[in-house]
Every structure is written in structure tokens, then in C-alpha cells.
Motif scaffolding. Structure first.
Motif, PDB file in Angstrom:
ATOM      1  N   PHE A 116       0.838  -1.188   0.000  1.00 22.82           N
ATOM      2  CA  PHE A 116       0.000   0.000   0.000  1.00 22.82           C
ATOM      3  C   PHE A 116       0.880   1.247   0.000  1.00 22.82           C
ATOM      4  CE2 PHE A 116      -2.319  -3.338   2.143  1.00 22.82           C
ATOM      5  CZ  PHE A 116      -3.590  -3.240   1.595  1.00 22.82           C
ATOM      6  N   ILE A 117       0.394   2.313  -0.628  1.00 22.89           N
ATOM      7  CA  ILE A 117       1.013   3.624  -0.446  1.00 22.89           C
ATOM      8  C   ILE A 117       0.045   4.469   0.366  1.00 22.89           C
ATOM      9  CG2 ILE A 117       2.457   3.558  -2.509  1.00 22.89           C
ATOM     10  CD1 ILE A 117       0.389   5.470  -3.826  1.00 22.89           C
ATOM     11  N   GLU A 118       0.579   5.429   1.038  1.00 24.28           N
ATOM     12  CA  GLU A 118      -0.208   6.338   1.868  1.00 24.28           C
ATOM     13  C   GLU A 118      -0.481   7.621   1.094  1.00 24.28           C
ATOM     14  OE1 GLU A 118      -2.035   7.053   5.621  1.00 24.28           O
ATOM     15  OE2 GLU A 118      -0.857   5.296   5.095  1.00 24.28           O
ATOM     16  N   CYS A 119      -1.725   8.085   1.136  1.00 27.88           N
ATOM     17  CA  CYS A 119      -2.097   9.384   0.577  1.00 27.88           C
ATOM     18  C   CYS A 119      -2.776  10.172   1.685  1.00 27.88           C
ATOM     19  CB  CYS A 119      -3.036   9.232  -0.619  1.00 27.88           C
ATOM     20  SG  CYS A 119      -3.558  10.817  -1.314  1.00 27.88           S
ATOM     21  N   PRO A 120      -2.069  11.125   2.295  1.00 27.22           N
ATOM     22  CA  PRO A 120      -2.589  11.817   3.471  1.00 27.22           C
ATOM     23  C   PRO A 120      -3.591  12.932   3.167  1.00 27.22           C
ATOM     24  CG  PRO A 120      -0.407  12.634   2.976  1.00 27.22           C
ATOM     25  CD  PRO A 120      -0.690  11.528   1.989  1.00 27.22           C
ATOM     26  N   SER A 121      -4.539  12.667   2.296  1.00 25.39           N
ATOM     27  CA  SER A 121      -5.567  13.647   1.983  1.00 25.39           C
ATOM     28  C   SER A 121      -6.465  13.869   3.200  1.00 25.39           C
ATOM     29  CB  SER A 121      -6.421  13.157   0.805  1.00 25.39           C
ATOM     30  OG  SER A 121      -7.422  14.097   0.504  1.00 25.39           O
ATOM     31  N   THR A 122      -6.974  15.069   3.345  1.00 25.34           N
ATOM     32  CA  THR A 122      -7.925  15.324   4.432  1.00 25.34           C
ATOM     33  C   THR A 122      -9.315  14.843   4.066  1.00 25.34           C
ATOM     34  OG1 THR A 122      -8.261  17.564   3.596  1.00 25.34           O
ATOM     35  CG2 THR A 122      -6.667  17.302   5.368  1.00 25.34           C
ATOM     36  N   ASN A 123      -9.517  14.499   2.810  1.00 20.80           N
ATOM     37  CA  ASN A 123     -10.812  14.004   2.334  1.00 20.80           C
ATOM     38  C   ASN A 123     -10.694  12.526   1.978  1.00 20.80           C
ATOM     39  OD1 ASN A 123     -12.257  16.688   2.061  1.00 20.80           O
ATOM     40  ND2 ASN A 123     -10.445  17.033   0.813  1.00 20.80           N
ATOM     41  N   SER A 124     -11.801  11.812   2.116  1.00 19.81           N
ATOM     42  CA  SER A 124     -11.804  10.391   1.780  1.00 19.81           C
ATOM     43  C   SER A 124     -11.850  10.207   0.267  1.00 19.81           C
ATOM     44  CB  SER A 124     -13.024   9.715   2.402  1.00 19.81           C
ATOM     45  OG  SER A 124     -13.073   8.366   2.009  1.00 19.81           O
ATOM     46  N   PHE A 125     -11.024   9.323  -0.253  1.00 18.22           N
ATOM     47  CA  PHE A 125     -11.090   8.998  -1.667  1.00 18.22           C
ATOM     48  C   PHE A 125     -11.738   7.636  -1.873  1.00 18.22           C
ATOM     49  CE2 PHE A 125      -6.749   8.375  -0.101  1.00 18.22           C
ATOM     50  CZ  PHE A 125      -6.633   7.000  -0.200  1.00 18.22           C
ATOM     51  N   VAL A 126     -12.044   6.946  -0.788  1.00 19.86           N
ATOM     52  CA  VAL A 126     -12.767   5.676  -0.849  1.00 19.86           C
ATOM     53  C   VAL A 126     -14.153   5.931  -0.278  1.00 19.86           C
ATOM     54  CG1 VAL A 126     -12.796   3.270  -0.105  1.00 19.86           C
ATOM     55  CG2 VAL A 126     -10.619   4.409  -0.560  1.00 19.86           C
ATOM     56  N   ASP A 127     -15.158   5.838  -1.130  1.00 16.21           N
ATOM     57  CA  ASP A 127     -16.519   6.198  -0.723  1.00 16.21           C
ATOM     58  C   ASP A 127     -17.033   5.373   0.455  1.00 16.21           C
ATOM     59  OD1 ASP A 127     -16.620   8.127  -2.720  1.00 16.21           O
ATOM     60  OD2 ASP A 127     -17.391   6.696  -4.191  1.00 16.21           O
ATOM     61  N   SER A 128     -16.634   4.122   0.543  1.00 17.48           N
ATOM     62  CA  SER A 128     -17.184   3.248   1.573  1.00 17.48           C
ATOM     63  C   SER A 128     -16.385   3.252   2.878  1.00 17.48           C
ATOM     64  CB  SER A 128     -17.261   1.813   1.039  1.00 17.48           C
ATOM     65  OG  SER A 128     -15.959   1.352   0.726  1.00 17.48           O
ATOM     66  N   ASN A 129     -15.259   3.977   2.935  1.00 19.86           N
ATOM     67  CA  ASN A 129     -14.421   3.930   4.121  1.00 19.86           C
ATOM     68  C   ASN A 129     -13.807   5.305   4.368  1.00 19.86           C
ATOM     69  OD1 ASN A 129     -12.529   3.469   6.142  1.00 19.86           O
ATOM     70  ND2 ASN A 129     -11.867   1.517   5.296  1.00 19.86           N
ATOM     71  N   GLU A 130     -14.362   6.025   5.301  1.00 24.34           N
ATOM     72  CA  GLU A 130     -13.889   7.380   5.606  1.00 24.34           C
ATOM     73  C   GLU A 130     -12.513   7.408   6.255  1.00 24.34           C
ATOM     74  OE1 GLU A 130     -15.141  10.509   4.982  1.00 24.34           O
ATOM     75  OE2 GLU A 130     -16.574   9.483   3.703  1.00 24.34           O
ATOM     76  N   GLY A 131     -12.071   6.305   6.867  1.00 25.87           N
ATOM     77  CA  GLY A 131     -10.833   6.327   7.636  1.00 25.87           C
ATOM     78  C   GLY A 131      -9.581   5.979   6.865  1.00 25.87           C
ATOM     79  N   THR A 132      -9.691   5.295   5.746  1.00 22.07           N
ATOM     80  CA  THR A 132      -8.485   4.823   5.079  1.00 22.07           C
ATOM     81  C   THR A 132      -7.818   5.927   4.271  1.00 22.07           C
ATOM     82  OG1 THR A 132      -7.499   3.108   3.715  1.00 22.07           O
ATOM     83  CG2 THR A 132      -9.596   3.961   2.973  1.00 22.07           C
ATOM     84  N   ARG A 133      -6.508   5.906   4.285  1.00 25.82           N
ATOM     85  CA  ARG A 133      -5.714   6.790   3.438  1.00 25.82           C
ATOM     86  C   ARG A 133      -4.674   5.966   2.688  1.00 25.82           C
ATOM     87  NH1 ARG A 133      -9.597   9.186   4.398  1.00 25.82           N
ATOM     88  NH2 ARG A 133      -9.808  11.278   5.195  1.00 25.82           N
ATOM     89  N   ARG A 134      -4.863   4.660   2.680  1.00 31.66           N
ATOM     90  CA  ARG A 134      -3.952   3.755   1.973  1.00 31.66           C
ATOM     91  C   ARG A 134      -4.556   3.342   0.636  1.00 31.66           C
ATOM     92  NH1 ARG A 134      -1.257  -0.246   6.489  1.00 31.66           N
ATOM     93  NH2 ARG A 134      -0.140   1.423   7.578  1.00 31.66           N
ATOM     94  N   ILE A 135      -3.674   3.248  -0.345  1.00 38.59           N
ATOM     95  CA  ILE A 135      -4.075   2.841  -1.686  1.00 38.59           C
ATOM     96  C   ILE A 135      -3.341   1.540  -2.014  1.00 38.59           C
ATOM     97  CG2 ILE A 135      -4.083   3.453  -4.136  1.00 38.59           C
ATOM     98  CD1 ILE A 135      -3.966   6.415  -3.249  1.00 38.59           C
TER      99      ILE A 135
END
Length: 165
Positions: free
Chosen positions: A14-33
Motif C-alpha cells: 500500500f502507499i499512503e495518501c494523506p488527503s484530508t478528504n476520503s477517496f474511498v466512498d465506503s471507508n472514511e478512515g483509510t488513506r492507503r491505496i
């Protein structure tokens, strides 16, 4: 379920993307891709991503972060060959090397996170991400170590969470 789950693939990490917004619609907490290696060709009717055996996918379309394809081996060659060798590469345009499958909204969300890791608006996000993921894989995953050279600067601000070991 992620779009990748119906195809043969290998999760590299996984890579980390420290966005303040969720990019995964079903999971507000993840920042890993997820970083996946394709183990089969993706059929042309797939709407969330494309790719061939050996290509790298970041994200996996439906149900996960939007997908980004990095073509293997051409992307690794593109970012590691010296100038004389570079001109021997055969490609028609950059989508032969990498391709994003994200909407403008998802692009904004991802870019806001990658700004914190060194991306700047003067550089195409796709170019920056492809180069940095290639460097990350070359420096951390044995299968890509064949691209290591003494003159290659492998520094990147991306964090990689390796699941192969």
C-alpha cells in the motif's frame, strides 16, 4: 468489493495518501491505496481500469481508490534508462506508460494529499505518481530491483507498506 477482486492479481503493498478528504466512498478512515500487480490481462469491457499481465495498478476502481495503471516494463524503463537508451523506447503517448482512471473530484482529493508528499502543481500528477511509485517498487520489491542502477536516485516521499515479505 474492489473491482480488482474479479481478476487474478497480487497485492504488493500500500502507499499512503494523506488527503484530508476520503477517496474511498465506503471507508472514511483509510488513506492507503493498494498497489497490485496484474496476473491476467484485463478485458476491454472493464470500465474502472485497464492493464496487461505484469502491469501495476494503484487502487482498483469500484469500491476502492480510483485506479491508476503503470505499464510494466515500459514505465520502469521510461524512468530509469539513460538518455541514449531512452530514445529506443517505443510508445505512442504517455497513456502507453501510465493512465489515470479518476474523476476530477477524486483527482482533487488525491492531489490534495500528494501535495503533502512533495507533488507540486507544476508537475503532472500522473507523471509524478508513476515515477515515484516506480522508484518505490524498485527500491523495496525484489522483482523490480533489476532496474536499480548507481546513477538512479530512488528517493521519494511516498510511504510503502510492503506485504510481500
Amino acid at each position: 468489493m474492489s473491482g480488482i477482486d474479479i481478476y487474478k492479481h497480487k497485492l504488493l503493498g500500500f502507499i499512503e495518501c494523506p488527503s484530508t478528504n476520503s477517496f474511498v466512498d465506503s471507508n472514511e478512515g483509510t488513506r492507503r491505496i493498494g498497489v497490485y500487480q496484474l496476473l491476467e490481462n484485463i478485458p476491454p469491457d472493464e470500465k474502472y481500469f485497464d492493464g496487461r499481465i505484469g502491469d501495476i495498478l494503484l487502487g482498483a476502481g469500484n469500491g476502492e481508490a480510483p485506479a491508476f495503471r503503470i505499464s510494466n516494463p515500459i514505465a520502469f524503463q521510461f524512468f530509469t534508462l539513460n538518455e541514449a537508451e531512452f530514445y529506443d523506447l517505443e510508445f505512442d503517448n504517455l497513456t502507453d506508460i501510465f493512465k489515470a482512471f479518476w474523476s476530477p473530484t477524486k483527482s482533487y482529493i488525491l492531489c490534495e494529499g500528494f501535495l503533502k508528499l512533495g507533488w507540486t502543481v507544476e508537475t503532472d500528477i500522473e507523471m509524478w505518481l508513476a515515477e515515484n511509485v516506480c522508484k518505490l517498487l524498485i527500491s523495496t520489491v525484489d522483482d523490480y530491483s533489476i532496474y536499480r542502477t548507481e546513477q538512479l536516485d530512488l528517493s521519494t516521499n511516498l510511504s510503502f507498506f510492503d506485504v510481500t515479505n
